[in-house]
Write a protein that holds these residues in place. Structure first.
Motif, short mmCIF file in Angstrom:
data_model
loop_
_atom_site.label_atom_id
_atom_site.label_comp_id
_atom_site.label_asym_id
_atom_site.label_seq_id
_atom_site.Cartn_x
_atom_site.Cartn_y
_atom_site.Cartn_z
N SER A 143 36.62 17.90 34.65
CA SER A 143 36.78 19.11 35.46
C SER A 143 36.87 18.79 36.94
O SER A 143 37.64 19.40 37.69
CB SER A 143 35.64 20.10 35.18
N SER A 144 36.11 17.80 37.41
CA SER A 144 36.15 17.43 38.82
C SER A 144 37.51 16.85 39.19
O SER A 144 38.06 17.15 40.25
CB SER A 144 35.05 16.42 39.15
N ARG A 145 38.03 15.99 38.35
CA ARG A 145 39.33 15.38 38.65
C ARG A 145 40.44 16.43 38.72
O ARG A 145 41.31 16.37 39.59
CB ARG A 145 39.64 14.30 37.62
N ALA A 146 40.41 17.36 37.80
CA ALA A 146 41.44 18.40 37.81
C ALA A 146 41.32 19.28 39.05
O ALA A 146 42.33 19.63 39.69
CB ALA A 146 41.33 19.24 36.54
N PHE A 147 40.10 19.65 39.40
CA PHE A 147 39.88 20.50 40.57
C PHE A 147 40.25 19.77 41.85
O PHE A 147 40.95 20.31 42.73
CB PHE A 147 38.42 20.94 40.63
N SER A 148 39.80 18.54 41.99
CA SER A 148 40.06 17.76 43.19
C SER A 148 41.55 17.55 43.41
O SER A 148 42.03 17.59 44.55
CB SER A 148 39.35 16.40 43.08
N ALA A 149 42.29 17.36 42.33
CA ALA A 149 43.74 17.16 42.45
C ALA A 149 44.42 18.38 43.07
O ALA A 149 45.42 18.25 43.79
CB ALA A 149 44.34 16.86 41.08
N GLU A 150 43.87 19.57 42.80
CA GLU A 150 44.43 20.79 43.39
C GLU A 150 43.92 21.03 44.81
O GLU A 150 44.64 21.57 45.65
CB GLU A 150 44.08 22.00 42.51
N LEU A 151 42.67 20.62 45.06
CA LEU A 151 42.06 20.94 46.35
C LEU A 151 42.48 20.00 47.47
O LEU A 151 42.69 20.45 48.61
CB LEU A 151 40.53 20.93 46.22
N TYR A 152 42.61 18.70 47.18
CA TYR A 152 42.75 17.77 48.31
C TYR A 152 43.99 18.03 49.17
O TYR A 152 43.92 17.87 50.40
CB TYR A 152 42.65 16.32 47.83
N PRO A 153 45.14 18.46 48.61
CA PRO A 153 46.26 18.76 49.52
C PRO A 153 45.95 19.91 50.47
O PRO A 153 46.44 19.94 51.60
CB PRO A 153 47.41 19.11 48.56
N GLN A 154 45.13 20.85 50.00
CA GLN A 154 44.76 21.97 50.87
C GLN A 154 43.80 21.54 51.98
O GLN A 154 43.84 22.09 53.09
CB GLN A 154 44.11 23.07 50.03
N LEU A 155 42.96 20.56 51.70
CA LEU A 155 42.01 20.10 52.71
C LEU A 155 42.72 19.49 53.91
O LEU A 155 42.20 19.53 55.04
CB LEU A 155 41.04 19.09 52.10
N LEU A 156 43.88 18.93 53.71
CA LEU A 156 44.66 18.40 54.82
C LEU A 156 45.03 19.48 55.83
O LEU A 156 45.29 19.20 57.00
CB LEU A 156 45.94 17.74 54.31
N LEU A 157 45.06 20.74 55.38
CA LEU A 157 45.56 21.84 56.20
C LEU A 157 44.46 22.66 56.86
O LEU A 157 44.74 23.70 57.46
CB LEU A 157 46.41 22.78 55.31
N LEU A 158 43.22 22.21 56.77
CA LEU A 158 42.11 23.01 57.25
C LEU A 158 42.23 23.42 58.71
O LEU A 158 41.82 24.53 59.08
CB LEU A 158 40.79 22.25 57.04
N ASN A 159 42.78 22.58 59.54
CA ASN A 159 42.89 22.90 60.97
C ASN A 159 44.25 23.46 61.36
O ASN A 159 44.53 23.68 62.54
CB ASN A 159 42.62 21.64 61.81
N ASP A 160 45.10 23.73 60.36
CA ASP A 160 46.45 24.22 60.64
C ASP A 160 46.50 25.74 60.59
O ASP A 160 45.73 26.38 59.86
CB ASP A 160 47.45 23.65 59.65
N ALA A 161 47.39 26.32 61.35
CA ALA A 161 47.57 27.77 61.36
C ALA A 161 48.48 28.20 60.21
O ALA A 161 49.30 27.42 59.71
CB ALA A 161 48.16 28.22 62.70
N GLY A 162 48.30 29.46 59.80
CA GLY A 162 49.18 30.05 58.81
C GLY A 162 49.01 29.52 57.40
O GLY A 162 49.96 29.50 56.62
N THR A 163 47.81 29.08 57.05
CA THR A 163 47.57 28.51 55.73
C THR A 163 46.66 29.43 54.91
O THR A 163 46.17 30.47 55.38
CB THR A 163 46.90 27.13 55.85
N ALA A 164 46.41 29.00 53.68
CA ALA A 164 45.52 29.76 52.80
C ALA A 164 44.10 29.84 53.36
O ALA A 164 43.36 30.78 53.03
CB ALA A 164 45.50 29.12 51.41
N TRP A 165 43.72 28.88 54.19
CA TRP A 165 42.37 28.93 54.77
C TRP A 165 42.21 30.13 55.70
O TRP A 165 41.10 30.67 55.82
CB TRP A 165 42.08 27.63 55.52
N GLU A 166 43.29 30.56 56.34
CA GLU A 166 43.20 31.76 57.18
C GLU A 166 42.92 32.98 56.31
O GLU A 166 42.18 33.89 56.71
CB GLU A 166 44.47 31.95 57.99
#
Length: 354
Positions: free
Chosen positions: A310-333
């Motif tokens: 379960s961790s490997r599957a989740f991490s594979a989806e999450l890590y590309p999003q973590l690259l965008l944490l400081n970017d504007a106009g992303t899902a984090w907003e």
């Protein structure tokens, strides 16, 4: 592109929580792209700290996130400890605080005095509202597997973490009664697909319901199954799928409910037949005694029983999003907006705080 984010992956304080939101292989990918990652010591985590060191991560003692620089995003999965009273960092985890759950208002109040924020992973979504990283498949898989094992008299407590091969072997080794019937509600979603796959592994062809079937729910048909696996996650109140009166129905065949969603203290709960979740020590609770008993499984960290997969599957989806944490106009907003909306609603005295 803005500066790369700085991450601090905390130790999970919940006993038995062995998952990680970011596995070493994906941490290495982030480090290679300039992301600074600190990983806390966590002996129970399914992935050794040495693997994170090899990936280029820094290390820190368990629980030291409270002293991390304020520009770090604190990454986790389950609930935070009760202290400190004020949270100054931006926290990424499943907060369970936006739908009026017990303790939601108190949690949100911890963030507001000193500028902290909750970026709830449940609300990390694309433009269409679909979650970008989720444990749903494995939650459904384990929830259905436990239901089968209990229904066949083979579930042993306390529960212990396994790998998929071991769990599948247990399911395949049990004999399916010829008339064993299981219903999965939410069968087209991540969790529903996982539940259906586990039932198929156990030799059961499940009845599959989704939006069309629940829009005009056939309660008699629902009660004519042995096992009900609920995987529906809703963000607004809907008519319940099952009520206490249904459990008292003289014609009820249903004897086991596995509630994967576990929205038990929320007004969005579609199974208001219980008021407390179950756990690894006591995975099953009896809801009705007598000649036609009814049991419940409602464990809110089911994927932890398959921590590596379960961790490997989740991490594979999450890590590309973590690259965008400081970017504007992303899902984090969008996730931050969901937090700010919940805080504003909470400040008005509403009981809805998720």
């Amino acid at each position: 592109m803005s500066d790369r984010p700085r991450l601090w992956m905390r130790h999970e304080s919940r006993t038995g929580e062995r998952r990680a939101p970011l596995v070493p292989e994906d941490a290495a990918r982030l480090v290679a792209q300039g992301v600074e990652i600190t990983v806390e010591e966590a002996p129970q985590r399914a992935f050794p700290l040495a693997d994170y060191v090899a990936a280029g991560c820094r290390t820190a003692p368990s629980g030291s996130w409270t002293d991390a620089p304020r520009d770090h995003f604190v990454l986790g999965l389950k609930e935070l400890p009760d202290e400190p009273a004020h949270l100054v960092h931006r926290h990424i985890y499943f907060g369970h605080a936006y739908k009026g759950q017990t303790g939601a208002r108190e949690l949100l109040d911890r963030f507001t005095p000193d500028g902290g924020a909750l970026l709830d992973l449940e609300y990390l979504t694309d433009d269409a509202g679909r979650r970008l990283a989720a444990f749903g498949y494995w939650a459904g898989y384990v929830g259905a597997a436990l239901a089968v094992l209990h229904h066949r008299g083979l579930l042993q407590a306390p529960l212990e973490p396994l790998d998929r091969a071991a769990l599948d072997a247990r399911l395949a080794a049990t004999e399916s009664p010829s008339d064993e019937r299981a219903l999965v509600i939410g069968a087209l979603g991540r969790s529903g697909r996982g539940a259906c796959d586990a039932l198929e592994t156990a030799g059961i062809t499940p009845t599959r319901w989704d939006v069309a079937e629940t829009r005009a729910l056939d309660r008699t048909a629902l009660l004519d199954h042995d096992i009900l696996v609920n995987t529906v996650l809703t963000t607004r109140p809907v008519p319940p799928f099952l009520t206490s009166a249904d459990l008292d129905d003289a014609g009820r065949r249903l004897s086991l409910i596995s509630d994967v969603t576990c929205d038990v203290t929320s007004e969005c709960n579609v199974l208001p037949v219980y008021d407390e979740i179950t756990d690894w020590e006591h995975p099953v609770r009896r809801l009705r005694e007598g000649e036609r008993p009814a049991d419940l499984i409602a464990i809110d960290n089911l994927p932890s029983l398959l921590p590596v997969e379960s961790s490997r599957a989740f991490s594979a989806e999450l890590y590309p999003q973590l690259l965008l944490l400081n970017d504007a106009g992303t899902a984090w907003e969008r996730a931050l907006l969901a937090f700010e909306t919940a805080v504003a609603t909470n400040s008005k005295g509403s009981t809805r705080a998720r």
